[in-house]
Every structure is written in structure tokens, then in C-alpha cells.
Write a protein that holds these residues in place. Structure first.
Motif, mmCIF file in Angstrom:
data_model
loop_
_atom_site.group_PDB
_atom_site.id
_atom_site.type_symbol
_atom_site.label_atom_id
_atom_site.label_comp_id
_atom_site.label_asym_id
_atom_site.label_seq_id
_atom_site.Cartn_x
_atom_site.Cartn_y
_atom_site.Cartn_z
ATOM 1 N N ALA A 137 10.875 2.323 -3.403
ATOM 2 C CA ALA A 137 10.924 2.797 -4.794
ATOM 3 C C ALA A 137 11.414 1.699 -5.736
ATOM 4 C CB ALA A 137 11.813 4.030 -4.897
ATOM 5 N N THR A 138 12.324 0.829 -5.273
ATOM 6 C CA THR A 138 12.763 -0.276 -6.130
ATOM 7 C C THR A 138 11.604 -1.240 -6.379
ATOM 8 O OG1 THR A 138 13.560 -1.631 -4.268
ATOM 9 C CG2 THR A 138 15.137 -0.122 -5.285
ATOM 10 N N TYR A 139 10.765 -1.448 -5.368
ATOM 11 C CA TYR A 139 9.603 -2.325 -5.548
ATOM 12 C C TYR A 139 8.576 -1.689 -6.480
ATOM 13 C CZ TYR A 139 10.630 -6.050 -2.219
ATOM 14 O OH TYR A 139 11.171 -7.142 -1.600
ATOM 15 N N GLN A 140 8.509 -0.372 -6.488
ATOM 16 C CA GLN A 140 7.566 0.318 -7.363
ATOM 17 C C GLN A 140 8.116 0.505 -8.765
ATOM 18 O OE1 GLN A 140 6.730 3.644 -4.291
ATOM 19 N NE2 GLN A 140 4.840 3.512 -5.461
ATOM 20 N N ASP A 141 9.298 -0.058 -9.026
ATOM 21 C CA ASP A 141 9.965 0.083 -10.322
ATOM 22 C C ASP A 141 10.232 1.555 -10.640
ATOM 23 O OD1 ASP A 141 11.186 -0.888 -12.611
ATOM 24 O OD2 ASP A 141 9.353 -0.865 -13.806
ATOM 25 N N LYS A 142 10.724 2.263 -9.617
ATOM 26 C CA LYS A 142 11.134 3.658 -9.774
ATOM 27 C C LYS A 142 12.600 3.782 -9.350
ATOM 28 C CE LYS A 142 6.494 5.529 -8.837
ATOM 29 N NZ LYS A 142 5.696 6.417 -7.952
ATOM 30 N N PRO A 143 13.507 3.206 -10.152
ATOM 31 C CA PRO A 143 14.919 3.143 -9.730
ATOM 32 C C PRO A 143 15.590 4.497 -9.573
ATOM 33 C CG PRO A 143 14.665 2.426 -12.008
ATOM 34 C CD PRO A 143 13.291 2.547 -11.450
ATOM 35 N N THR A 144 15.192 5.479 -10.382
ATOM 36 C CA THR A 144 15.818 6.803 -10.224
ATOM 37 C C THR A 144 15.421 7.427 -8.889
ATOM 38 O OG1 THR A 144 14.002 7.771 -11.513
ATOM 39 C CG2 THR A 144 16.024 7.243 -12.703
ATOM 40 N N ALA A 186 23.403 -0.132 -4.012
ATOM 41 C CA ALA A 186 23.637 -1.210 -4.974
ATOM 42 C C ALA A 186 22.311 -1.707 -5.552
ATOM 43 C CB ALA A 186 24.396 -2.355 -4.311
ATOM 44 N N PHE A 187 21.292 -1.844 -4.694
ATOM 45 C CA PHE A 187 19.977 -2.273 -5.184
ATOM 46 C C PHE A 187 19.443 -1.283 -6.226
ATOM 47 C CE2 PHE A 187 18.745 -4.604 -0.978
ATOM 48 C CZ PHE A 187 19.604 -5.636 -1.313
ATOM 49 N N ALA A 188 19.589 0.019 -5.934
ATOM 50 C CA ALA A 188 19.074 1.040 -6.856
ATOM 51 C C ALA A 188 19.807 0.973 -8.193
ATOM 52 C CB ALA A 188 19.218 2.426 -6.231
ATOM 53 N N HIS A 189 21.136 0.870 -8.146
ATOM 54 C CA HIS A 189 21.904 0.773 -9.396
ATOM 55 C C HIS A 189 21.553 -0.496 -10.162
ATOM 56 C CE1 HIS A 189 24.347 4.314 -8.933
ATOM 57 N NE2 HIS A 189 24.889 3.912 -7.799
ATOM 58 N N ALA A 190 21.350 -1.603 -9.432
ATOM 59 C CA ALA A 190 20.991 -2.861 -10.095
ATOM 60 C C ALA A 190 19.638 -2.744 -10.785
ATOM 61 C CB ALA A 190 20.983 -4.002 -9.083
ATOM 62 N N SER A 191 18.703 -2.036 -10.148
ATOM 63 C CA SER A 191 17.394 -1.835 -10.763
ATOM 64 C C SER A 191 17.505 -1.008 -12.032
ATOM 65 C CB SER A 191 16.446 -1.137 -9.776
ATOM 66 O OG SER A 191 16.211 -1.956 -8.642
ATOM 67 N N GLN A 250 0.876 -1.174 0.000
ATOM 68 C CA GLN A 250 0.000 0.000 0.000
ATOM 69 C C GLN A 250 0.915 1.226 0.000
ATOM 70 O OE1 GLN A 250 -2.443 -0.648 3.453
ATOM 71 N NE2 GLN A 250 -3.531 -2.380 2.540
ATOM 72 N N TYR A 251 1.418 1.532 -1.187
ATOM 73 C CA TYR A 251 2.558 2.430 -1.289
ATOM 74 C C TYR A 251 2.249 3.886 -0.961
ATOM 75 C CZ TYR A 251 4.803 -1.569 -3.529
ATOM 76 O OH TYR A 251 5.330 -2.810 -3.793
#
Length: 442
Positions: A251-258, A290-295, A216-217
């Protein structure tokens, strides 16, 4: 809720009215209430009862003298007026499920109330106004033991969240948050206000986390923002870094890597502002980076962030004054997160041994974490063509997953289950699906 104030569905013509859609989108409740009155015949006094607001407050909103922004109030309006969640930027509300798909208890016949068994009668609890009156009789200032008890309850909430998920905890956590915020509204010493702000910030972050875990973002982001504001009140930079790290992960779960990268970089700046921060905090934040860059698919940047996380971890000393909220980030967590970051890049061969090694070292009762890591291991094994191992690992994960109410975790399960589609005829897949039906029946 009295019978006269039972929610009723708004007319379809109102819910599809462009003006209503726009008013809900920007949460202009002055317009929303006027439209509800005009097109649905629900007058301000009824709006107040349905939404648990005072008539004077509703009047001020309609007159444009007050705006309603708190998330709990927005949710009450959605539920009270039966406005679909997506129109107000909320998750799907529970009542939106068609009644034909739910099992509900029939109301007892009005002419035979005596037939209702005593044990089925609803408990008559005091209203919120009674709670407010009784609060006036409490001590002027919370004692040190009260603050200690609040912090102890927060630690207990986190343990229970790890074990069972946060869905059933949320009402208690939100109740405590409202209680502490209410204490902050009274005149108190600066030291006590700082202590209360810290407790409220922790409760707001925990509430945000339970919403995030339920996917529930919008609600999660609102509570995370509240936690940031409370932490800023007392200039608690490390805790601000902690909250921003949570927002980065969401944000990584929401596919918003930036967005994820921006949040974690802000977290790193906040941590450095606190006399440089501790090595453990910087190691954890480097892994989130690292997670953000990987996304984003940035291989070199991901590897650089992983290296920084390990370099910082090697700098940890036993006498470091680490915040309690980062104590979970131990060596197995560093290793498993390293494996997950490689897995996000599609580097399954590097990811598999790291995740497997970390899982062998994991201790404690974090059921959700064990299930997450097991599904990540199963995914990497499947990518490497090890179908039997992948199904065996995922079957073990089911035991942990069945004990936790977590929509995030359910998402990982659905993703792995979808990846098995090409192997539906294999015996290993059939065995996993049979166990899946046993452990998590439809």
C-alpha cells in the motif's frame, strides 16, 4: 493451442461498448461471454478452448449459475479473449505491446515442415487432464517427508527470489500452490489439513510477493488475501500478521498510506493475539508502521514508531520462538529500515549514516535488498548535495540490480535517474549514465 483456438483481437466497437466496459469492471463474465458471442461471433465452445475452461463451466457462467473469481481464471480469460488488462483490473498483459515493438520468430512455411530443425520443434507435454489422471495413482496422504520437501522448496524459492527476482519462479510456485490446494480438497485428517493449509498459505504469500515485486498489484492483493484465508483456517495469527505486513508495504508503494496504516495496525493486533507475539515480530511491525506514518508525512508518529521498533528489538532473547519468516529482520535490517523511514520524511542527514552503516554490515546473497538500500543511500546523498558520492553509490547498485528481475527495483532506479536531471552536465552524472548503458542496455 490448436490453430482453430488461436486468440484473436476483439472488435474495437466491443471493447469500447459501455456495457462491455461495465461488465468487465465488475467481472460479470456471464455478460462478457454473451457480448463476445453476440458482437464477435465467438461461441461458448470456442470461449472454453481459448480460456482453458470446460464447455459445461462456460455454459454455467452464461446461465448465471456460476461466478468466476479466481485470479488465475480471470487472467486466462483476459489472455484468451484478448481483453486488455486494465478493463478487468489486471496489470498490462504481455500481448498488449504492439507487434511493431516486439521481435517475433516467423512461422515456418506450411509447405516445408521438414525444414524445421529437430532441436527447434516444440516439446510435446502431457495435458492437464493427463496430470489429473496420474494424480489418482499417487499416495493417499502426503508423507511427512513430502511436507518437509514442500517447506524446503519454499525456503529455496525465497532465496532465489532475493538473488534473482521472482518472475521466473512464479510458474513453479503457482504450480505447487495448485497442487497443495488440490490436496486440501480431499478428505484428510485434521492434523494433515492444518499442515497443508500452512504450506498453501506460505505459497500464496510467496506468489503474492512475486506479483508485488513486479508491481502487479491486483494479482498480488488477490494472492495475499488467499494467504490470509488459508492462515485463518488454522488460526495462525502470526502468519496473518506477516501477510498483513506485506499488504501494508504494498500500500505504501501504491501511495495509499491510510491503507498501509490500517493493514499494519491489523497485523499488530493479530500478533498480539498470539500470546503476545515475539519481540522480533513486534519490532518488524513497528518499522512497517513507521513507513506508513512517514508516507502520511506524520513526523511525530514516525519517530514514535521507530522508537518502539528499537525498544522491541532490545527485548529479543536467544530462546525466543520466532517464526522462520521473520528471521531476516536482524540488526542491519532494523538500522537500514530506520534510515529509510527518516529518508521518507526528507530527513536525509539522519538517514544517510544509518543506511551506510547497515550496508557495511549486510551479509548474504540478497542482491535485491543490497540494490534497494544502495539506491536509498544514493538518494539521501543527492539530497545532501553530495553528487559525486551519490553517483558512485548508484553505480555500485547497478551491479546488484543487473542480476535481479524486479520492476520495484527498476522503479527505484528510474526515480534516482530522474532526480539527476538538474545535473546532466556534470562529469559524475555522465560517468553514471555511461555505466548504466553498459550494465542495463536498452
Amino acid at each position: 493451442m490448436p490453430k482453430s483456438a488461436q486468440p484473436r483481437e476483439l472488435p474495437a466497437r466491443l471493447l469500447t461498448d459501455p456495457e462491455m466496459i461495465d461488465a468487465c469492471r465488475v467481472r460479470d463474465f456471464s455478460r462478457v461471454f454473451r457480448l463476445v458471442k453476440k458482437q464477435a461471433g465467438i461461441y461458448p465452445s470456442m470461449i472454453a478452448r481459448l480460456c482453458d475452461l470446460t464447455p459445461s463451466r462456460v455454459g454455467e457462467v452464461i446461465a448465471g449459475e456460476r461466478r468466476l473469481q479466481h485470479m488465475d481464471v480471470v487472467e486466462r480469460i483476459a489472455d484468451g479473449l484478448r481483453i486488455p488488462g486494465h478493463m478487468l483490473g489486471l496489470a498490462r498483459r504481455t500481448w498488449e505491446t504492439p507487434s511493431s515493438l516486439t521481435v517475433t520468430e516467423r512461422e515456418p512455411a506450411a509447405e516445408s515442415p521438414a525444414l524445421l530443425p529437430e532441436q527447434h520443434k516444440p516439446v510435446d507435454l502431457p495435458g492437464s487432464d493427463v496430470d489429473s489422471i496420474l494424480a489418482l495413482t499417487s499416495a493417499t496422504d502426503p508423507s511427512p517427508s513430502t511436507l518437509k520437501a514442500l517447506r524446503a522448496s519454499i525456503e529455496d524459492y525465497w532465496r532465489r527470489d532475493d538473488q534473482h527476482g521472482g518472475e521466473t519462479l512464479r510458474p513453479a510456485v503457482v504450480g505447487q500452490l495448485r497442487y497443495v490446494v488440490g490436496l486440501l480438497g480431499e478428505s484428510r485428517s485434521r492434523t494433515l489439513k492444518n499442515d497443508l493449509c500452512g504450506v498453501a498459505a506460505e505459497l500464496a504469500r510467496l506468489t503474492g510477493w512475486t506479483h508485488f515485486d513486479a508491481r502487479q498489484y491486483n494479482q498480488a492483493r488477490a494472492y495475499f488475501t488467499q494467504a490470509l484465508q488459508l492462515a485463518k483456517e488454522v488460526d495462525d495469527r502470526p502468519f496473518m500478521a506477516n501477510v498483513l505486513a506485506c499488504m501494508s508495504l504494498q500500500a505504501t508503494y501504491q501511495d495509499k498510506p491510510t491503507d498501509a496504516l490500517a493493514f499494519v495496525q491489523a497485523a499488530q493486533d493479530a500478533a498480539r493475539a498470539d500470546n503476545g507475539g515475539t519481540a522480533r515480530v513486534h519490532s518488524m511491525l513497528a518499522m512497517r508502521e513507521a513507513f506508513a506514518h512517514a508516507s502520511l508525512g506524520s513526523r511525530a508518529a514516525t519517530h514514535a514508531a521507530i522508537s518502539e521498533a528499537h525498544r522491541q528489538f532490545e527485548q529479543i532473547r536467544s530462546d525466543d520462538a520466532d517464526p522462520t519468516w521473520v528471521s531476516y529482520f536482524d540488526e542491519p535490517k532494523l538500522i537500514v529500515d530506520t534510515g529509510i523511514a527518516h529518508g521518507q520524511l526528507g530527513e536525509a542527514a539522519a538517514a544517510e549514516p544509518l543506511i551506510a552503516d547497515a550496508m557495511r554490515r549486510e551479509l548474504g546473497t540478497n542482491q535485491r535488498g543490497r540494490a534497494f538500500h544502495a539506491f536509498w543511500l544514493a538518494r539521501t546523498q543527492l539530497q545532501l548535495g553530495k553528487l559525486d558520492q551519490a553517483c558512485h553509490t548508484a553505480t555500485a547498485a547497478l551491479e546488484h540490480a543487473s542480476a535481479v528481475a524486479s520492476e520495484r527495483l527498476a522503479g527505484h532506479l528510474r526515480e534516482f535517474y530522474g532526480q539527476l536531471t538538474p545535473y546532466r552536465g556534470e562529469s559524475a552524472t555522465a560517468a553514471f549514465e555511461a555505466r548504466l548503458r553498459e550494465v542495463l542496455p536498452a
